[in-house]
Design a protein around this motif. Sequence first.
Motif, PDB file in Angstrom:
ATOM      1  N   ALA A   1      -3.964  -0.541   3.237  1.00 44.43           N
ATOM      2  CA  ALA A   1      -2.573  -0.809   3.633  1.00 44.43           C
ATOM      3  C   ALA A   1      -1.920   0.543   3.852  1.00 44.43           C
ATOM      4  N   TYR A   2      -1.276   0.721   4.988  1.00 45.58           N
ATOM      5  CA  TYR A   2      -0.718   2.046   5.267  1.00 45.58           C
ATOM      6  C   TYR A   2       0.573   1.959   6.076  1.00 45.58           C
ATOM      7  N   MET A   3       1.329   3.028   5.994  1.00 41.99           N
ATOM      8  CA  MET A   3       2.574   3.173   6.740  1.00 41.99           C
ATOM      9  C   MET A   3       2.376   4.300   7.729  1.00 41.99           C
ATOM     10  N   THR A   4       3.066   4.213   8.851  1.00 39.66           N
ATOM     11  CA  THR A   4       2.983   5.279   9.833  1.00 39.66           C
ATOM     12  C   THR A   4       4.365   5.919   9.983  1.00 39.66           C
ATOM     13  N   ASP A   5       4.398   7.236   9.892  1.00 39.54           N
ATOM     14  CA  ASP A   5       5.658   7.956  10.072  1.00 39.54           C
ATOM     15  C   ASP A   5       6.048   7.885  11.551  1.00 39.54           C
ATOM     16  N   SER A   6       7.240   7.324  11.819  1.00 42.47           N
ATOM     17  CA  SER A   6       7.619   7.095  13.219  1.00 42.47           C
ATOM     18  C   SER A   6       7.851   8.409  13.976  1.00 42.47           C
ATOM     19  N   ASN A   7       8.125   9.483  13.250  1.00 43.68           N
ATOM     20  CA  ASN A   7       8.348  10.764  13.924  1.00 43.68           C
ATOM     21  C   ASN A   7       7.041  11.514  14.183  1.00 43.68           C
TER      22      ASN A   7
ATOM     23  N   ARG B   1      10.890   2.161  -2.972  1.00 39.50           N
ATOM     24  CA  ARG B   1      11.219   3.508  -3.434  1.00 39.50           C
ATOM     25  C   ARG B   1      10.057   4.469  -3.177  1.00 39.50           C
ATOM     26  N   LEU B   2       8.847   4.035  -3.467  1.00 40.65           N
ATOM     27  CA  LEU B   2       7.660   4.865  -3.218  1.00 40.65           C
ATOM     28  C   LEU B   2       7.557   5.183  -1.730  1.00 40.65           C
ATOM     29  N   GLN B   3       7.756   4.161  -0.916  1.00 41.33           N
ATOM     30  CA  GLN B   3       7.687   4.320   0.540  1.00 41.33           C
ATOM     31  C   GLN B   3       8.720   5.351   1.023  1.00 41.33           C
ATOM     32  N   LEU B   4       9.940   5.243   0.512  1.00 41.71           N
ATOM     33  CA  LEU B   4      10.996   6.177   0.925  1.00 41.71           C
ATOM     34  C   LEU B   4      10.736   7.595   0.423  1.00 41.71           C
ATOM     35  N   MET B   5      10.198   7.714  -0.778  1.00 44.53           N
ATOM     36  CA  MET B   5       9.935   9.048  -1.331  1.00 44.53           C
ATOM     37  C   MET B   5       8.863   9.754  -0.514  1.00 44.53           C
ATOM     38  N   ILE B   6       7.922   8.976   0.008  1.00 43.60           N
ATOM     39  CA  ILE B   6       6.796   9.577   0.693  1.00 43.60           C
ATOM     40  C   ILE B   6       7.077   9.766   2.176  1.00 43.60           C
ATOM     41  N   MET B   7       7.667   8.746   2.795  1.00 38.98           N
ATOM     42  CA  MET B   7       7.812   8.783   4.244  1.00 38.98           C
ATOM     43  C   MET B   7       9.258   8.976   4.701  1.00 38.98           C
ATOM     44  N   GLY B   8      10.224   8.671   3.855  1.00 42.53           N
ATOM     45  CA  GLY B   8      11.619   8.687   4.314  1.00 42.53           C
ATOM     46  C   GLY B   8      12.168  10.087   4.415  1.00 42.53           C
ATOM     47  N   SER B   9      13.027  10.328   5.413  1.00 43.15           N
ATOM     48  CA  SER B   9      13.736  11.598   5.478  1.00 43.15           C
ATOM     49  C   SER B   9      14.777  11.598   4.355  1.00 43.15           C
ATOM     50  N   VAL B  10      15.310  12.774   4.060  1.00 43.69           N
ATOM     51  CA  VAL B  10      16.343  12.881   3.039  1.00 43.69           C
ATOM     52  C   VAL B  10      17.515  11.965   3.403  1.00 43.69           C
ATOM     53  N   LYS B  11      17.853  11.942   4.693  1.00 44.97           N
ATOM     54  CA  LYS B  11      18.973  11.123   5.156  1.00 44.97           C
ATOM     55  C   LYS B  11      18.698   9.632   4.901  1.00 44.97           C
ATOM     56  N   GLU B  12      17.490   9.207   5.204  1.00 43.46           N
ATOM     57  CA  GLU B  12      17.138   7.794   4.977  1.00 43.46           C
ATOM     58  C   GLU B  12      17.208   7.433   3.490  1.00 43.46           C
ATOM     59  N   ARG B  13      16.713   8.353   2.659  1.00 47.96           N
ATOM     60  CA  ARG B  13      16.729   8.089   1.211  1.00 47.96           C
ATOM     61  C   ARG B  13      18.167   7.965   0.714  1.00 47.96           C
ATOM     62  N   TYR B  14      18.993   8.863   1.218  1.00 44.47           N
ATOM     63  CA  TYR B  14      20.386   8.867   0.791  1.00 44.47           C
ATOM     64  C   TYR B  14      21.107   7.616   1.263  1.00 44.47           C
ATOM     65  N   GLU B  15      20.903   7.252   2.515  1.00 48.69           N
ATOM     66  CA  GLU B  15      21.584   6.064   3.059  1.00 48.69           C
ATOM     67  C   GLU B  15      21.112   4.798   2.359  1.00 48.69           C
ATOM     68  N   ASN B  16      19.833   4.760   2.025  1.00 47.48           N
ATOM     69  CA  ASN B  16      19.318   3.606   1.292  1.00 47.48           C
ATOM     70  C   ASN B  16      19.952   3.517  -0.098  1.00 47.48           C
TER      71      ASN B  16
ATOM     72  N   TYR C   1      17.338  12.131  -8.312  1.00 46.07           N
ATOM     73  CA  TYR C   1      16.770  10.790  -8.079  1.00 46.07           C
ATOM     74  C   TYR C   1      16.146  10.709  -6.686  1.00 46.07           C
ATOM     75  N   LEU C   2      16.813  11.339  -5.715  1.00 43.81           N
ATOM     76  CA  LEU C   2      16.326  11.277  -4.338  1.00 43.81           C
ATOM     77  C   LEU C   2      15.244  12.315  -4.048  1.00 43.81           C
ATOM     78  N   GLY C   3      15.010  13.209  -5.026  1.00 41.84           N
ATOM     79  CA  GLY C   3      13.978  14.225  -4.834  1.00 41.84           C
ATOM     80  C   GLY C   3      14.398  15.316  -3.860  1.00 41.84           C
ATOM     81  N   VAL C   4      15.699  15.621  -3.822  1.00 40.04           N
ATOM     82  CA  VAL C   4      16.187  16.677  -2.927  1.00 40.04           C
ATOM     83  C   VAL C   4      17.035  17.664  -3.736  1.00 40.04           C
TER      84      VAL C   4
END
Lengths: 189, 189
Positions: free
Chosen positions: B58-64, A140-155, A175-178
Amino acid sequence: MSHLLKEHIGAISPLSDEEFDYILSHFVFKKLKKHAFLVQEGNSVKYEYFVLKGCLKAYMTDSNTGKEFIYQFGVEDWWITDREAFFKQSTATINIDCLEDSEVLGITLENREKLVTEMRKYEHFVAVKANLGYISLQKRLQLMIMGSVKERYENFIQQYPHLINRIPKSLIASYLGVSRETLSRLYRS
Amino acid sequence: MSHLLKEHIGAISPLSDEEFDYILSHFVFKKLKKHAFLVQEGNSVKYEYFVLKGCLKAYMTDSNTGKEFIYQFGVEDWWITDREAFFKQSTATINIDCLEDSEVLGITLENREKLVTEMRKYEHFVAVKANLGYISLQKRLQLMIMGSVKERYENFIQQYPHLINRIPKSLIASYLGVSRETLSRLYRS
């Protein structure tokens, strides 16, 4: 309803009826109306709760803007509490209230520690659950920080297909921060 | 150096020398140069690591955008791995590399499960650690979403006073999710 808890623990640590009855004797049952608070910011957090029925939301309020951020939902078969406050016996920094009439089983920290000490099976269960919880929070932390809105929603859809039509869209957006509008665009697409 | 692990586990589950030697026999020792990778995105994750010496990120890389986000630091006395990949035996979605020459002890999932099954004390240790980890991750998520930059920074100083002068400011900024310039302004104030 308590058979839900038996199946839930049993999926990790299979239990005899006697073992489960002993575990259950350490829980208290609570029934709450829609909108009732289970945990209130600033109050002590006596219990960790297992949800038997209903739907709850855990959220934080920004003290400057008054904006709410939904931290977690809780439906049947999920655990919910302010974990930090519960384990450190401090006061809650989040609120938890009911989106529907709800029924929960609560266990105090004292009883939880008693069961963990007395029953290896219960200790195993809580160890596995804490680990799974950690992994899903990391995601969840990873998605909130790096995920696009679409990725968060699909997850969200993938993880919680049964919640999509049960929880108001505005709360899923929080919940999705959008914003509600951004989410609507995704729903239509 | 391995006495660090004995003290670390012993703080939760006190151990005899024999018990600790048995636990230690399930770990492998690894020595890494600065810039070496411990975990690489796309590869399998065979070990969970306890840090004996050095400092890792430990880190993540934004693919975009190619932008890095630091998820966690690891120094002496800390555990580090891609937890999800390790426990699900899937491939890593994060990278872990060394900011300094480092020494770690690694344990496979198989050996971890063996110890947990054989030794109640080890199971108790991992249960307590998972729980503490969950609580601190919850706090981090809360701060990332609701906390001001100042709050995040102050929380970092309070939690990790020993890291402030050891880790480049640009990396601390990445960990806090702020720009290097914003962090500099806080440092000066």
